[in-house]
Design an enzyme around this catalytic site. Structure first.
Site, PDB file in Angstrom:
ATOM      1  N   GLY A   1     -24.177  -2.552 -41.516  1.00  0.00           N
ATOM      2  CA  GLY A   1     -23.676  -3.136 -42.764  1.00  0.00           C
ATOM      3  C   GLY A   1     -22.666  -4.233 -42.495  1.00  0.00           C
ATOM      4  CD  GLU A   2     -18.377  -4.199 -40.487  1.00  0.00           C
ATOM      5  OE1 GLU A   2     -18.256  -5.264 -39.862  1.00  0.00           O
ATOM      6  OE2 GLU A   2     -17.853  -3.127 -40.099  1.00  0.00           O
ATOM      7  N   GLY A   3     -22.592  -7.055 -43.441  1.00  0.00           N
ATOM      8  CA  GLY A   3     -23.198  -8.379 -43.447  1.00  0.00           C
ATOM      9  C   GLY A   3     -23.684  -8.794 -42.061  1.00  0.00           C
TER      10      GLY A   3
END
Lengths: 353, 353
Positions: A317-319
């Site tokens: 996640g997080e980008g």
């Protein structure tokens, strides 16, 4: 911009530039179709940017954070405090997304959509808190219907603020929220009618017993709330999350502003799915970055019908997946612009002789 | 360097740095294993470079070109002259590999291993011609056994020359040779014992009838020459190609010089397979870039046991997949070096308070 206004503002990409791009790709001095997915993506980007020489010079990844009441049910290995700690880490620059965004030449902007912590006003993030964490979806709705709309509109407003202050050639979306694979799987089960046992994954690393429990929690939440699959805002309100609403808003906002947007893995794709259920026209601006190892992700991708660029077994996640995909999309723009056509090769050779 | 000498020179990567890397990756402030294949690759690169802060600053892609007598059988859509034209294009900078290498920050060096054309001596390529095209493998061996060894040694010598003149942090391998999916599929059938109909693909775009014919040609060549699957040089000599020998030599040479090497699609992987059959230790230095849509590629990847980074439906060659994979490998080095461990986050926070 209000949600319905933003949806109305989305116009289709330029079909003529898409056709011009397709023609140029076919005329390049290489076998037809030999650059596979780079070609499809280059063509789409040309239609959005209305040029065959697309430059993704200014890229921004917005990482939306929120907390989840459902962590009280023990669905995550990490304590809730980690959500706020990670927001500080994003600002500080040493988190995974900072490293991968730097490599991709993208800026990272963190956003508080609903973290259970009071951030200092001076902290360089988007301050868009709807509430301090959602309700525990096993016992109560995640949020009210009004809050769900506000979360999506917060996402839209972030794109407006970004685009007002700087040029944005491409937007990436990422998430941070301890416990948020649970609402994502619940939302997907609501939309697809599929069994949560096929959609729930191990998140940050659940063992078998914990996974069985997580599936139980999702089933209970769905049985309690009966979210209406034909009403995306109902699904988001009853079993979603604030950051997921924000992630949906980013996709709608980007589409309304004519900016291509690439979503990260499970959670960001859940947000993108909400966006495209609300505004099908947004699909023309959406790119998916990677196949998450999270079980439900593949089903969302199929529902969106947009093939992901990468399959690197990421589940962070997080980008982070969006950042990596930006590098490939950037390469795709160069393919379209720079590989010579047979005609260009001929002219060049004639000049040199 | 002679072939047997180069093979002897290959030493295993540093196990201690691999372990240190694995430990650091586990201690980073993110869920264990959440960066998937980036982690495996970062660990391997650390072992090769003997540091946790690997910098792939100087990357070179060597594109090996050669012609194939088997084009007389009509196995390719393009005329043989295109091989030489493309070599000029690589030098000129407007071909697909130039564009993608530029994006990856890599230099492109073209190499003539056996093109059916006399290049000017001043042309900035590696001049390593073994002969002007191979024999038509349906009628005669591709080359003599001595020529096969010379082709591999030519690949080794290119790495030596490159490494003597400049720092090389990573090597990429790519191919150019009209008709060369036919010998690649033939080699793979020889090694695997599999039926050519399962291994032959459409190359630059054959239709159904032409594909059936290509399979017939491969079957005839194998029946005529009976290459010995336990003798890689025999396989290369009887049904291979000069550039495929060179591609094998690049992998052996890079391994002998301690340089990580990433191979492109079908043809470059065929070369890498020859290299690893001759020198199993070379596998420790080899990275595979992508799943080609060419049918036989997956089987080679399985035989090598090294998972490719990308799956973008590429089927171009030239090193294009290797160039894209270099960007992901570069990102992997940053993951290892720059994402903070929980301990580093703690120390940093303590200092700031």
């Amino acid at each position: 911009m209000e949600l319905h206004e933003a949806i109305k503002k989305i116009t289709p990409p330029d079909a003529e530039f898409e056709q011009k791009a397709a023609r140029r790709l076919d005329e390049q001095a290489r076998p037809d179709g030999s650059l596979g997915m780079l070609e499809d993506n280059a063509r789409r980007l040309a239609g959005i940017a209305k040029t065959l020489d697309v430059h993704l010079a200014h890229k921004v990844i917005v990482t939306c954070a929120g907390d989840h009441g459902v962590v009280a049910e023990g669905v995550s290995l990490f304590p809730q405090e980690v959500t706020a700690q990670m927001v500080y880490s994003f600002v500080d620059g040493g988190a995974s997304i900072n490293v991968l965004a730097r490599h991709a030449g993208a800026e990272v902007r963190a956003a508080d959509l609903g973290v259970s912590h009071d951030f200092e006003k001076e902290l360089q993030i988007f301050h868009k808190k709807i509430d301090k964490g959602t309700g525990n979806i096993r016992r109560e709705p995640a949020m009210t219907r009004d809050q769900a709309v506000l979360a999506v509109e917060a996402g839209i407003s972030m794109v407006e603020e970004l685009a007002a202050g700087q040029r944005v050639d491409m937007l990436g979306t990422g998430d941070m929220g301890i416990g948020n694979t649970t609402p994502s799987a619940a939302m997907l089960a609501a939309f697809s009618g599929m069994d949560p046992s096929k959609l729930a994954g191990r998140g940050t690393g659940l063992d078998d017993a914990a996974l069985v429990h997580k599936i139980r929690v999702i089933k209970d939440a769905l049985a309690l709330h009966q979210p209406d699959p034909n009403d995306p805002v109902d699904v988001l309100a009853k079993v979603g999350g604030f950051e997921i609403g924000g992630l949906a808003g980013l996709v709608i906002g980007a589409s309304a502003c004519g900016i291509p947007v690439v979503c990260d893995g499970l959670i960001a794709t859940a947000g993108a799915l909400i966006a495209c259920e609300l505004a099908p026209a947004a699909k023309s601006y959406l790119f998916t970055s990677h196949n998450s190892v999270e079980a439900g992700h593949r089903f969302m991708i199929d529902r969106l019908g947009i093939a992901p660029l990468l399959d690197l077994k990421l589940r962070l996640g997080e980008g982070t997946g969006a950042a990596l995909a930006m590098e490939i999309l950037d390469a795709a723009t160069r393919v379209l612009a720079e590989i010579r056509t047979f005609e260009e090769v001929r002219i060049r050779n004639a000049r040199q002789e």
